[in-house]
Design an enzyme around this catalytic site. Sequence first.
Site, mmCIF file in Angstrom:
data_model
loop_
_atom_site.group_PDB
_atom_site.id
_atom_site.type_symbol
_atom_site.label_atom_id
_atom_site.label_comp_id
_atom_site.label_asym_id
_atom_site.label_seq_id
_atom_site.Cartn_x
_atom_site.Cartn_y
_atom_site.Cartn_z
ATOM 1 N N TYR A 185 0.844 -1.204 0.000
ATOM 2 C CA TYR A 185 0.000 0.000 0.000
ATOM 3 C C TYR A 185 0.881 1.255 0.000
ATOM 4 O O TYR A 185 1.711 1.435 0.894
ATOM 5 C CB TYR A 185 -0.876 -0.050 1.254
ATOM 6 C CG TYR A 185 -1.549 1.230 1.685
ATOM 7 C CD1 TYR A 185 -1.395 1.697 2.990
ATOM 8 C CD2 TYR A 185 -2.387 1.955 0.835
ATOM 9 C CE1 TYR A 185 -2.028 2.860 3.425
ATOM 10 C CE2 TYR A 185 -3.021 3.112 1.261
ATOM 11 C CZ TYR A 185 -2.829 3.561 2.560
ATOM 12 O OH TYR A 185 -3.456 4.699 2.981
ATOM 13 N N ASP A 242 -1.220 -5.906 9.501
ATOM 14 C CA ASP A 242 -2.311 -4.973 9.244
ATOM 15 C C ASP A 242 -3.460 -5.802 8.680
ATOM 16 O O ASP A 242 -3.396 -6.254 7.532
ATOM 17 C CB ASP A 242 -1.841 -3.893 8.255
ATOM 18 C CG ASP A 242 -2.908 -2.840 7.999
ATOM 19 O OD1 ASP A 242 -4.098 -3.099 8.286
ATOM 20 O OD2 ASP A 242 -2.563 -1.768 7.487
ATOM 21 N N ILE A 294 -6.642 -4.970 8.213
ATOM 22 C CA ILE A 294 -7.731 -4.034 7.919
ATOM 23 C C ILE A 294 -8.764 -4.614 6.953
ATOM 24 O O ILE A 294 -9.915 -4.193 6.950
ATOM 25 C CB ILE A 294 -7.158 -2.697 7.392
ATOM 26 C CG1 ILE A 294 -8.192 -1.592 7.435
ATOM 27 C CG2 ILE A 294 -6.585 -2.870 5.997
ATOM 28 C CD1 ILE A 294 -7.662 -0.245 6.961
ATOM 29 N N LYS A 308 -12.695 -0.398 5.968
ATOM 30 C CA LYS A 308 -12.878 -1.278 4.815
ATOM 31 C C LYS A 308 -14.023 -2.259 5.039
ATOM 32 O O LYS A 308 -14.901 -2.415 4.208
ATOM 33 C CB LYS A 308 -11.585 -2.049 4.509
ATOM 34 C CG LYS A 308 -10.358 -1.178 4.456
ATOM 35 C CD LYS A 308 -10.382 -0.178 3.308
ATOM 36 C CE LYS A 308 -9.135 0.682 3.309
ATOM 37 N NZ LYS A 308 -9.157 1.716 2.269
#
Lengths: 475, 495
Positions: free
Chosen positions: A145, A231, A233, A273
């Site tokens: 990302y 992460d 998410i 998300k």
Amino acid sequence: MVLLSRKATCNSHGQDSSYFLGWEEYEKNPYDVIKNPQGIIQMGLAENQLCFDLLESWLEQNQDAACFKQDGQSIFRELALFQDYHGLSSFKNALADFMSENRGNRVSFDSNNLVLTAGATSANETLMFCLADPGDAFLIPTPYYPGFDRDLKWRTGVEIVPIQCSSTNGFQITKLALEEAYEQAKKLDLNVKGILITNPSNPLGTTTTRTELNILFDFISKHKNIHLVSDEIYSGTVFNSSEFVSVMEILKNNKLENTDVFNRVHIVYSLSKDLGLPGFRVGAIYSNDKDVISAATKMSSFGLVSSQTQYLLSSLLSDKKFTKNYLRENQNRLKNRQRKLVSGLEAIGIKCLDESNAGLFCWVDMRHLLGSKTFDAEMDLWKKIVYQVKLNISPGSSCHCVEPGWFRVCFANMSEETLKLALKRLKKFVDDETSKRSCQKSESQRLKGSRKKKITNISNWVFRLSFQDREADER
Amino acid sequence: MVSFVTEKKQNLNLLSRIASGDGHGENSSYFDGWKAYEENPFHPIDRPDGVIQMGLAENQLCGDVMRKWVLKHPEASICTEQGLNGFSDIAIFQDYHGLPEFRQAVAKFMEKTRNNRVKFDPDRIVMSGGATGAHETVAFCLANPGDGFLVPTPYYPGFDRDLRWRTGVNLVPVTCHSSDGFKITVEALEAAYEKARESNIPVKGLLMTNPSNPLGTTLDRECLKSLVKFTNEKKIHLIADEIYAATTFGQSEFISVAEVIEEIEDCNRDLIHIVYSLSKDMGLPGFRVGIVYSYNDRVVQIARKMSSFGLVSSQTQHLIAKMLSDEDFVDEFIRESKLRLAARHAELTTGLDGLGIGWLKAEAGLFLWMDLRNLLKTATFDSETELWRVIIHQVKLNVSPGGSFHCHEPGWFRVCFANMDHKTMETALERIRVFTSQLEEETKPMASTTMMAKKKKKCWQSNLRLSFNDKRRFDDGFFSPHSPVPPSPLVRAQT
């Protein structure tokens, strides 16, 4: 000339990258089905807009929570004054339960080990401040990302050293790549403080495999100063929850609770998300290390979650009937939408990464559309797609991919009609490109043939050739 | 033995220097007061002998006005029937520019709180995670690790964390004295600047809080101009924390730095920045609405990028936008707030006057700067701490000692008054009355007193030992305004 800090004058915020430039172009000419049908379709934004109806209907049925009421009484004043950095306990409890549900209840989370932050952006930065000193490094598998360049490095002074992954094995993390990255950090005289993975992966749209997780855990078992940050998410965007293996599960299954590894594994989470609520800025850090929790909690003062939002979401997430239904529906809708994109691309001769089973995007292979196997060619292709095809997608180079030609294409932030339109535009582009190429190919073959003839008047020859060329195009 | 040391060292190395150090400021002994309150919080019915919280600078006097508005405007929430159609747009809105209507409403509010004598440009409004986040962001933008900001004393203890902890920036105190009402003089500024230079700390700016925390005073026009001129001449930044802008009452008027720069020729506005928040003026600390307002375009740009680390929830932006656009409500709220602050302040000061206790003349803020110098055994901070512990444990008032604000002189205490109702204030004053009359008794000559008086020790000289059985809770820290604070009695009494 006024002096500002080095942080203010450098480019570490990362916003000069193409990832953000594409956004800027979109902002200038955004697609709207009625107002601007020729505009750029935003496919560079990993947002989940598929389940708002479920949230809205819950709100309609739960007006008390919506109006700051508890047992019919307004608790506005209490909320307005609530700034305790430990967070609203009812919210943290509900969030911890929701995180468990996301993992099929295979692991449970203790709300005392949760720290609330203003989005995952803040959570990631805060973890860096807690775990690393300026000049230390974190190893991150590529592609990753683009926001990490800002979130992890900018104000913290931490460096990122990439773990290079390649398409030869579906961009999976290998032991070799991990060790090479570690060696590279040493060569650069950087003290490695941790590894950060995104699981499920952004931009790949795949869950991290057990094999990869075992490689990582073996590594941090061996290197006792190294943390593992996961992460997670996108944990709620896995199409089939049984395929998602959280780092917490590995800790449990491998019985690592009483080892030093237990305290060095941390999770970052957010509701941006899974619930599609990026505007509400709800992020979290989860750690089994009480010192990390203590430090991160104090640091969360710099970005607490609005009490108004905590209260609303504590009601929402405490409704187990809602969360169960939501998680299931969300997964189904994402899966269906992803399939539409994948099959639509296949019909144009474009493949997506195999085994993609999560996320709000596909990792798309456009290597065959490159003029050459270079990042310059990737940029050329990207510019064409943004400016001519009018689709904002993210080039792999912005995600630090080592191979040119890969693009991240988001699918969950638009209606089905818009997706169809995007595919139609892309098809036209690919068809045009293909025919251009075959013309160029036959043209170069013709050129080869005519060179063999004896030609006295070169200019006549050129004129005749170009005339013939034009005729061919008009056909 | 060796392996134990190695393991401990390894454990220490596991966290960063920032995380393992004391920069968060929460290990100070000044948290005793909060702990005492936490263990035994006053409640008019359930715990009438509990500790009264006077260490929390919160504006709770107009919660009813606010609540009335909220109930009357369900469309301000994106979750009610009336507001639901805006839900999805707001829920996905994470643009760090913020909702335009939010910025416009905040700019308008800032103008109103400065009596409409200046204009604020909504495009310069940058969000942050409360004023806490705003201060840290400004420090990151203006200074490098090792640089320094001048800060007049006494100052808000949170600055030690907000400006220094993760930024590596130093704070250099500018000493102010009670002899001239703690005025910020150019001499003091120059002295501090010089001291910083001698310590090899490059000074990058001056941070001042106006209205002042903890003093409650506002800076007059001349003083503000001198600060602008001083910083301009030195080519350093001026950061004005105006978080208490709307808490002025009585005769005093708040003059913003925004107003003063209009009156200074050749003012270099690239050096001027304002930190603001709705936590004090509107009494909404839970909503985390912090603002960085800079006259420097580059700072606006960079601070905006940094605001990603602490954006205001879009749900809250939407509510605030609606609320602050209702000009009639805003006017009514500000007016009511000032009246109530004035009344509560007058109640406290009248009570203290009656007891012969001095206080710094001031007409702003949510607190009073109380003068207890004549009660100190010796003019030392040790004596101040001793007196403070007595006030907490015997008088049962959590007030904040001047030493925690880096005050140069011992004997001053900050006393908050806007976080309690009238009855609680009465109770607090009664306790102070009892305490001072006990002191008077003790100073009467021995011969004229009874045997009972002979045995009485001077209460504030007793060797009070604080016992903390629960070290873990102490380490958790209570000083931060974000630390666990049970609801204030005012709020609890209503629920």
